[in-house]
Design a protein around this motif. Structure first.
Motif, PDB file in Angstrom:
ATOM      1  N   ASP A 160      24.838  99.188  65.696  1.00 52.59           N
ATOM      2  CA  ASP A 160      24.528 100.062  64.563  1.00 52.59           C
ATOM      3  C   ASP A 160      25.273  99.644  63.303  1.00 52.59           C
ATOM      4  O   ASP A 160      25.332 100.415  62.338  1.00 52.59           O
ATOM      5  N   ASN A 161      25.843  98.447  63.326  1.00 46.69           N
ATOM      6  CA  ASN A 161      26.614  97.942  62.189  1.00 46.69           C
ATOM      7  C   ASN A 161      27.822  98.826  61.892  1.00 46.69           C
ATOM      8  O   ASN A 161      28.239  98.973  60.743  1.00 46.69           O
ATOM      9  N   ILE A 162      28.376  99.421  62.957  1.00 51.23           N
ATOM     10  CA  ILE A 162      29.621 100.179  62.865  1.00 51.23           C
ATOM     11  C   ILE A 162      30.664  99.380  63.641  1.00 51.23           C
ATOM     12  O   ILE A 162      30.555  99.237  64.864  1.00 51.23           O
ATOM     13  N   LEU A 163      31.631  98.838  62.946  1.00 50.40           N
ATOM     14  CA  LEU A 163      32.611  97.950  63.562  1.00 50.40           C
ATOM     15  C   LEU A 163      33.936  98.687  63.742  1.00 50.40           C
ATOM     16  O   LEU A 163      34.461  99.287  62.806  1.00 50.40           O
ATOM     17  N   VAL A 164      34.456  98.638  64.956  1.00 52.70           N
ATOM     18  CA  VAL A 164      35.680  99.349  65.319  1.00 52.70           C
ATOM     19  C   VAL A 164      36.804  98.336  65.507  1.00 52.70           C
ATOM     20  O   VAL A 164      36.636  97.337  66.207  1.00 52.70           O
ATOM     21  N   THR A 165      37.951  98.629  64.903  1.00 47.07           N
ATOM     22  CA  THR A 165      39.110  97.738  64.971  1.00 47.07           C
ATOM     23  C   THR A 165      40.297  98.468  65.569  1.00 47.07           C
ATOM     24  O   THR A 165      40.628  99.581  65.143  1.00 47.07           O
ATOM     25  N   GLY A 166      40.945  97.850  66.538  1.00 41.87           N
ATOM     26  CA  GLY A 166      42.189  98.376  67.090  1.00 41.87           C
ATOM     27  C   GLY A 166      43.373  97.697  66.425  1.00 41.87           C
ATOM     28  O   GLY A 166      43.415  96.469  66.339  1.00 41.87           O
ATOM     29  N   ILE A 167      44.331  98.473  65.944  1.00 38.81           N
ATOM     30  CA  ILE A 167      45.523  97.927  65.295  1.00 38.81           C
ATOM     31  C   ILE A 167      46.703  98.172  66.220  1.00 38.81           C
ATOM     32  O   ILE A 167      46.986  99.313  66.597  1.00 38.81           O
ATOM     33  N   TYR A 168      47.402  97.089  66.592  1.00 31.53           N
ATOM     34  CA  TYR A 168      48.477  97.150  67.583  1.00 31.53           C
ATOM     35  C   TYR A 168      49.784  96.650  66.965  1.00 31.53           C
ATOM     36  O   TYR A 168      50.164  95.493  67.129  1.00 31.53           O
ATOM     37  N   ILE A 227      40.047 105.846  59.175  1.00 33.84           N
ATOM     38  CA  ILE A 227      41.279 105.294  59.737  1.00 33.84           C
ATOM     39  C   ILE A 227      41.976 106.397  60.526  1.00 33.84           C
ATOM     40  O   ILE A 227      42.443 107.385  59.950  1.00 33.84           O
ATOM     41  N   ASN A 228      42.029 106.242  61.829  1.00 35.07           N
ATOM     42  CA  ASN A 228      42.702 107.205  62.704  1.00 35.07           C
ATOM     43  C   ASN A 228      44.154 106.781  62.878  1.00 35.07           C
ATOM     44  O   ASN A 228      44.469 105.865  63.650  1.00 35.07           O
ATOM     45  N   ASN A 229      45.035 107.461  62.159  1.00 36.83           N
ATOM     46  CA  ASN A 229      46.443 107.078  62.131  1.00 36.83           C
ATOM     47  C   ASN A 229      47.368 108.165  62.679  1.00 36.83           C
ATOM     48  O   ASN A 229      48.502 107.878  63.051  1.00 36.83           O
ATOM     49  N   ALA A 230      46.912 109.403  62.760  1.00 38.25           N
ATOM     50  CA  ALA A 230      47.777 110.506  63.183  1.00 38.25           C
ATOM     51  C   ALA A 230      48.294 110.275  64.596  1.00 38.25           C
ATOM     52  O   ALA A 230      47.561 109.801  65.473  1.00 38.25           O
ATOM     53  N   GLY A 231      49.562 110.606  64.818  1.00 41.16           N
ATOM     54  CA  GLY A 231      50.126 110.436  66.148  1.00 41.16           C
ATOM     55  C   GLY A 231      51.453 111.162  66.285  1.00 41.16           C
ATOM     56  O   GLY A 231      52.102 111.488  65.289  1.00 41.16           O
ATOM     57  N   ILE A 232      51.855 111.402  67.540  1.00 37.69           N
ATOM     58  CA  ILE A 232      53.156 112.008  67.828  1.00 37.69           C
ATOM     59  C   ILE A 232      53.839 111.195  68.919  1.00 37.69           C
ATOM     60  O   ILE A 232      53.186 110.503  69.706  1.00 37.69           O
ATOM     61  N   ILE A 233      55.191 111.277  68.963  1.00 39.15           N
ATOM     62  CA  ILE A 233      55.981 110.542  69.951  1.00 39.15           C
ATOM     63  C   ILE A 233      57.032 111.480  70.526  1.00 39.15           C
ATOM     64  O   ILE A 233      57.739 112.171  69.777  1.00 39.15           O
ATOM     65  N   THR A 234      57.158 111.483  71.850  1.00 36.77           N
ATOM     66  CA  THR A 234      58.251 112.160  72.526  1.00 36.77           C
ATOM     67  C   THR A 234      58.988 111.127  73.369  1.00 36.77           C
ATOM     68  O   THR A 234      58.365 110.366  74.117  1.00 36.77           O
ATOM     69  N   ASN A 292      41.501 102.203  64.382  1.00 40.66           N
ATOM     70  CA  ASN A 292      42.363 103.048  65.208  1.00 40.66           C
ATOM     71  C   ASN A 292      43.748 102.417  65.318  1.00 40.66           C
ATOM     72  O   ASN A 292      43.891 101.298  65.826  1.00 40.66           O
ATOM     73  N   VAL A 293      44.762 103.122  64.836  1.00 37.15           N
ATOM     74  CA  VAL A 293      46.137 102.635  64.945  1.00 37.15           C
ATOM     75  C   VAL A 293      46.632 102.977  66.344  1.00 37.15           C
ATOM     76  O   VAL A 293      46.942 104.134  66.644  1.00 37.15           O
ATOM     77  N   VAL A 294      46.691 101.961  67.199  1.00 36.92           N
ATOM     78  CA  VAL A 294      47.002 102.185  68.607  1.00 36.92           C
ATOM     79  C   VAL A 294      48.495 102.029  68.866  1.00 36.92           C
ATOM     80  O   VAL A 294      49.165 102.956  69.286  1.00 36.92           O
ATOM     81  N   SER A 295      49.062 100.835  68.635  1.00 44.12           N
ATOM     82  CA  SER A 295      50.460 100.505  68.919  1.00 44.12           C
ATOM     83  C   SER A 295      50.516  99.540  70.084  1.00 44.12           C
ATOM     84  O   SER A 295      49.667  99.552  70.989  1.00 44.12           O
ATOM     85  N   VAL A 296      51.557  98.704  70.053  1.00 42.64           N
ATOM     86  CA  VAL A 296      51.779  97.792  71.182  1.00 42.64           C
ATOM     87  C   VAL A 296      52.041  98.590  72.457  1.00 42.64           C
ATOM     88  O   VAL A 296      51.863  98.083  73.567  1.00 42.64           O
TER      89      VAL A 296
END
Length: 339
Positions: free
Chosen positions: A206-214, A118-125, A169-173
């Motif tokens: 390859d049976n690797i499923l990727v999900t985008g979370i917005y 789960i890729n959640n790390a992020g920064i905001i300016t 991947n935690v993307v964001s709207v």
């Protein structure tokens, strides 16, 4: 039967077939979290910690990553106190490829495999474009985009070898609709959105499923960790209100729950929160009109482009400049450093 009725029946039959196919695929792909080895970046507080809590409740083996070792240890202690089966905390700066690889290596050394990343790390300016420097754009891309690339590329050989994996991947709207006064963040999230979509297509075989979370903005107290430029107090106020008030933001617990639903079902993407869903719907139906409305909001609602050369301040240093209602709007258990 008239031609119009035939068209209507055909459309309904087609919609039903699509819905049935999607339901069948979700059923076939569905996995549980019990005994799964899960890596979560940005996991020491806020949304990442809530994602870890839910995985722990369902019996996952957790590997937590964040930059600050002290905060990670506090998160690890809290999760173990709540009954997590096992927790490994690995201080990691995901902007550095060697540290991202070390995170993956440590997880494999402990558990022999990795099932979910789960890729959640992020920064905001936050601030007007005139206040931003090239470094602001580089830093946003380094964490929000390249950080995801680093961990993903490090984990892929192992997932391909076992012919199984899930990546969320935690993307964001903000990766679907540009947000004024957040251009470095928005640009990095648009890049992440494209990376997520393309990765999904190439790894499915390859049976690797990727999900985008917005998700919409989440009530996690994230405004205290964001950085502010320009008219800093005014920028902090509008962002904190949007990040905290229930009518404008989404419960972080809801986002964590929907994240795990989507990842476990192998869904390509999930948009969470009615503000995000409404924005995406309107963007698809009325793209030009929405662009005009957002431009007007930037001109007449958001702070003016002033104090452009002042160094950025973090939200926690500006908290005293807004009403106390913000602290009441954010649930205590979602704030950094609280159980």
């Amino acid at each position: 039967m008239r031609g119009r009725d035939k068209v209507l029946l055909g459309a309904l039959a087609g919609a039903g077939a699509i819905w049935g196919t999607r339901a069948y695929l979700r059923y076939r792909r569905r996995i549980g979290l019990a005994d799964r080895v899960v890596i979560i970046t940005g996991a020491s507080s806020g949304h990442g910690l809530l994602v870890a809590r839910e995985a722990a409740e369902k019996g996952a083996h957790l590997v937590l990553a964040a930059r600050k070792a002290e905060d990670l240890k506090q998160a690890e202690a809290e999760l173990l106190r709540l009954g997590a089966r096992s927790v490994l905390s690995v201080p990691t700066d995901v902007t550095k490829p060697d540290e991202a690889k070390n995170l993956i290596d440590r997880a494999i050394e402990r558990h022999g495999r990795i099932d979910i990343l789960i890729n959640n790390a992020g920064i905001i300016t936050v601030g007007p474009v005139e206040s931003m420097t090239l470094d602001d754009f580089h830093q946003a891309m380094a964490t929000n985009f390249w950080g995801v690339v680093h961990t993903t590329m490090a984990v892929l050989p192992q997932m391909k070898a076992q012919q199984f994996g899930r990546i969320g991947n935690v993307v964001s709207v903000g990766g679907l609709r540009a947000v004024p006064h957040m251009l470095p963040y928005t640009a990095s999230k648009f890049a992440l959105s494209g990376f997520t979509d393309g990765l999904r297509s190439e790894l499915a075989r390859d049976n690797i499923l990727v999900t985008g979370i917005y998700p919409s903005t989440m009530r996690t107290g994230g405004h205290t960790h964001a950085w502010f430029k320009g008219k800093q107090e005014d920028e902090f106020t509008w962002f904190a209100l949007g990040d905290s008030l229930p009518l404008l933001s989404t419960s972080a617990e809801q986002v964590a729950h929907r994240l795990w639903q989507a990842v476990c079902d192998g869904e390509p993407s999930v948009v969470v929160g009615w503000p995000a869903r409404a924005l995406v719907l309107l963007q698809n139906l009325l793209p030009n009109e929405i662009a005009e409305v957002i431009a007007l909001a930037d001109r007449y609602v958001l702070p003016a482009s002033e104090n452009l050369d002042a160094p950025a301040k973090q939200g926690q240093d500006l908290e005293g400049t807004v009403p106390n209602l913000l602290n009441r709007a954010v649930p205590a258990k979602a704030r950094p450093g609280t159980a």
